[in-house]
Design a protein around this motif. Structure first.
Motif, PDB file in Angstrom:
ATOM      1  N   MET A 106       3.894  24.222 -34.638  1.00 34.51           N
ATOM      2  CA  MET A 106       3.258  24.466 -33.356  1.00 34.51           C
ATOM      3  C   MET A 106       4.221  24.160 -32.212  1.00 34.51           C
ATOM      4  SD  MET A 106       0.519  25.405 -31.927  1.00 34.51           S
ATOM      5  CE  MET A 106      -0.347  25.313 -30.429  1.00 34.51           C
ATOM      6  N   ILE A 107       4.918  23.030 -32.320  1.00 33.70           N
ATOM      7  CA  ILE A 107       5.861  22.644 -31.265  1.00 33.70           C
ATOM      8  C   ILE A 107       6.981  23.672 -31.162  1.00 33.70           C
ATOM      9  CG2 ILE A 107       7.515  20.885 -30.529  1.00 33.70           C
ATOM     10  CD1 ILE A 107       4.690  19.986 -30.133  1.00 33.70           C
ATOM     11  N   SER A 108       7.470  24.140 -32.299  1.00 38.03           N
ATOM     12  CA  SER A 108       8.562  25.111 -32.257  1.00 38.03           C
ATOM     13  C   SER A 108       8.113  26.415 -31.606  1.00 38.03           C
ATOM     14  CB  SER A 108       9.104  25.377 -33.665  1.00 38.03           C
ATOM     15  OG  SER A 108       8.122  25.984 -34.470  1.00 38.03           O
ATOM     16  N   ARG A 109       6.860  26.779 -31.791  1.00 46.21           N
ATOM     17  CA  ARG A 109       6.329  27.992 -31.157  1.00 46.21           C
ATOM     18  C   ARG A 109       6.286  27.828 -29.640  1.00 46.21           C
ATOM     19  NH1 ARG A 109       0.990  30.335 -33.734  1.00 46.21           N
ATOM     20  NH2 ARG A 109       2.442  30.898 -35.396  1.00 46.21           N
ATOM     21  N   VAL A 110       5.881  26.662 -29.176  1.00 43.03           N
ATOM     22  CA  VAL A 110       5.845  26.369 -27.740  1.00 43.03           C
ATOM     23  C   VAL A 110       7.264  26.329 -27.183  1.00 43.03           C
ATOM     24  CG1 VAL A 110       5.221  24.635 -26.011  1.00 43.03           C
ATOM     25  CG2 VAL A 110       3.644  25.172 -27.869  1.00 43.03           C
ATOM     26  N   TYR A 111       8.162  25.694 -27.929  1.00 46.89           N
ATOM     27  CA  TYR A 111       9.566  25.602 -27.511  1.00 46.89           C
ATOM     28  C   TYR A 111      10.190  26.994 -27.393  1.00 46.89           C
ATOM     29  CZ  TYR A 111      14.512  24.281 -27.719  1.00 46.89           C
ATOM     30  OH  TYR A 111      15.841  24.137 -27.459  1.00 46.89           O
ATOM     31  N   ARG A 112       9.941  27.843 -28.390  1.00 43.60           N
ATOM     32  CA  ARG A 112      10.478  29.206 -28.380  1.00 43.60           C
ATOM     33  C   ARG A 112       9.916  30.011 -27.204  1.00 43.60           C
ATOM     34  NH1 ARG A 112       8.600  31.827 -33.232  1.00 43.60           N
ATOM     35  NH2 ARG A 112       9.610  30.055 -34.205  1.00 43.60           N
ATOM     36  N   ALA A 113       8.628  29.875 -26.941  1.00 39.57           N
ATOM     37  CA  ALA A 113       8.009  30.581 -25.823  1.00 39.57           C
ATOM     38  C   ALA A 113       8.563  30.091 -24.486  1.00 39.57           C
ATOM     39  CB  ALA A 113       6.494  30.408 -25.871  1.00 39.57           C
ATOM     40  N   THR A 114       8.795  28.786 -24.383  1.00 40.86           N
ATOM     41  CA  THR A 114       9.361  28.225 -23.160  1.00 40.86           C
ATOM     42  C   THR A 114      10.779  28.735 -22.926  1.00 40.86           C
ATOM     43  OG1 THR A 114       8.016  26.249 -23.437  1.00 40.86           O
ATOM     44  CG2 THR A 114       9.895  26.093 -21.944  1.00 40.86           C
ATOM     45  N   LEU A 115      11.582  28.761 -23.984  1.00 39.83           N
ATOM     46  CA  LEU A 115      12.941  29.291 -23.848  1.00 39.83           C
ATOM     47  C   LEU A 115      12.929  30.758 -23.443  1.00 39.83           C
ATOM     48  CD1 LEU A 115      14.882  27.702 -26.823  1.00 39.83           C
ATOM     49  CD2 LEU A 115      15.233  27.295 -24.400  1.00 39.83           C
ATOM     50  N   PHE A 116      12.032  31.523 -24.034  1.00 37.69           N
ATOM     51  CA  PHE A 116      11.937  32.939 -23.685  1.00 37.69           C
ATOM     52  C   PHE A 116      11.543  33.108 -22.224  1.00 37.69           C
ATOM     53  CE2 PHE A 116       9.551  36.965 -23.430  1.00 37.69           C
ATOM     54  CZ  PHE A 116      10.575  37.830 -23.786  1.00 37.69           C
ATOM     55  N   ALA A 117      10.586  32.321 -21.754  1.00 41.97           N
ATOM     56  CA  ALA A 117      10.161  32.398 -20.352  1.00 41.97           C
ATOM     57  C   ALA A 117      11.298  31.998 -19.415  1.00 41.97           C
ATOM     58  CB  ALA A 117       8.946  31.520 -20.124  1.00 41.97           C
ATOM     59  N   LEU A 118      12.031  30.956 -19.761  1.00 39.96           N
ATOM     60  CA  LEU A 118      13.168  30.540 -18.936  1.00 39.96           C
ATOM     61  C   LEU A 118      14.246  31.610 -18.894  1.00 39.96           C
ATOM     62  CD1 LEU A 118      13.590  26.780 -19.868  1.00 39.96           C
ATOM     63  CD2 LEU A 118      12.973  27.728 -17.649  1.00 39.96           C
ATOM     64  N   TYR A 119      14.498  32.243 -20.025  1.00 41.63           N
ATOM     65  CA  TYR A 119      15.493  33.316 -20.096  1.00 41.63           C
ATOM     66  C   TYR A 119      15.083  34.479 -19.186  1.00 41.63           C
ATOM     67  CZ  TYR A 119      18.568  36.847 -22.134  1.00 41.63           C
ATOM     68  OH  TYR A 119      19.495  37.826 -22.313  1.00 41.63           O
ATOM     69  N   GLN A 120      13.836  34.876 -19.262  1.00 44.81           N
ATOM     70  CA  GLN A 120      13.348  35.963 -18.418  1.00 44.81           C
ATOM     71  C   GLN A 120      13.388  35.581 -16.943  1.00 44.81           C
ATOM     72  OE1 GLN A 120      12.562  39.072 -19.462  1.00 44.81           O
ATOM     73  NE2 GLN A 120      13.283  38.375 -21.448  1.00 44.81           N
ATOM     74  N   LEU A 121      13.045  34.337 -16.632  1.00 44.89           N
ATOM     75  CA  LEU A 121      13.086  33.862 -15.254  1.00 44.89           C
ATOM     76  C   LEU A 121      14.512  33.875 -14.713  1.00 44.89           C
ATOM     77  CD1 LEU A 121      11.521  32.608 -12.864  1.00 44.89           C
ATOM     78  CD2 LEU A 121      12.037  30.380 -13.868  1.00 44.89           C
ATOM     79  N   CYS A 122      15.466  33.484 -15.540  1.00 45.28           N
ATOM     80  CA  CYS A 122      16.872  33.499 -15.108  1.00 45.28           C
ATOM     81  C   CYS A 122      17.361  34.916 -14.850  1.00 45.28           C
ATOM     82  CB  CYS A 122      17.750  32.822 -16.148  1.00 45.28           C
ATOM     83  SG  CYS A 122      17.611  31.041 -16.109  1.00 45.28           S
TER      84      CYS A 122
END
Length: 57
Positions: free
Chosen positions: A1-17
């Protein structure tokens, strides 16, 4: 579950950048003419590497 949240957060940060990079394009072009480069490409590369590392099984 944590890895899924971590992956989603990284994806959102990448898109934001990417969005920030596009919006900062005029500033980056003016800075480059002044002889200064903005390190957005390094930030994107680091986030991309971190996101791709989470994709490996």
């Amino acid at each position: 579950m944590i890895s899924r949240v971590y992956r989603a957060t990284l994806f959102a940060l990448y898109q934001l950048c990417i969005v920030v990079g596009i919006l900062a394009m005029p500033v980056a072009m003016a800075a480059r003419q002044a002889g200064v480069t903005l390190p957005i490409h390094q930030l994107l590369a680091n986030l991309e590497d971190a996101y791709e590392a989470t994709q490996s099984p």
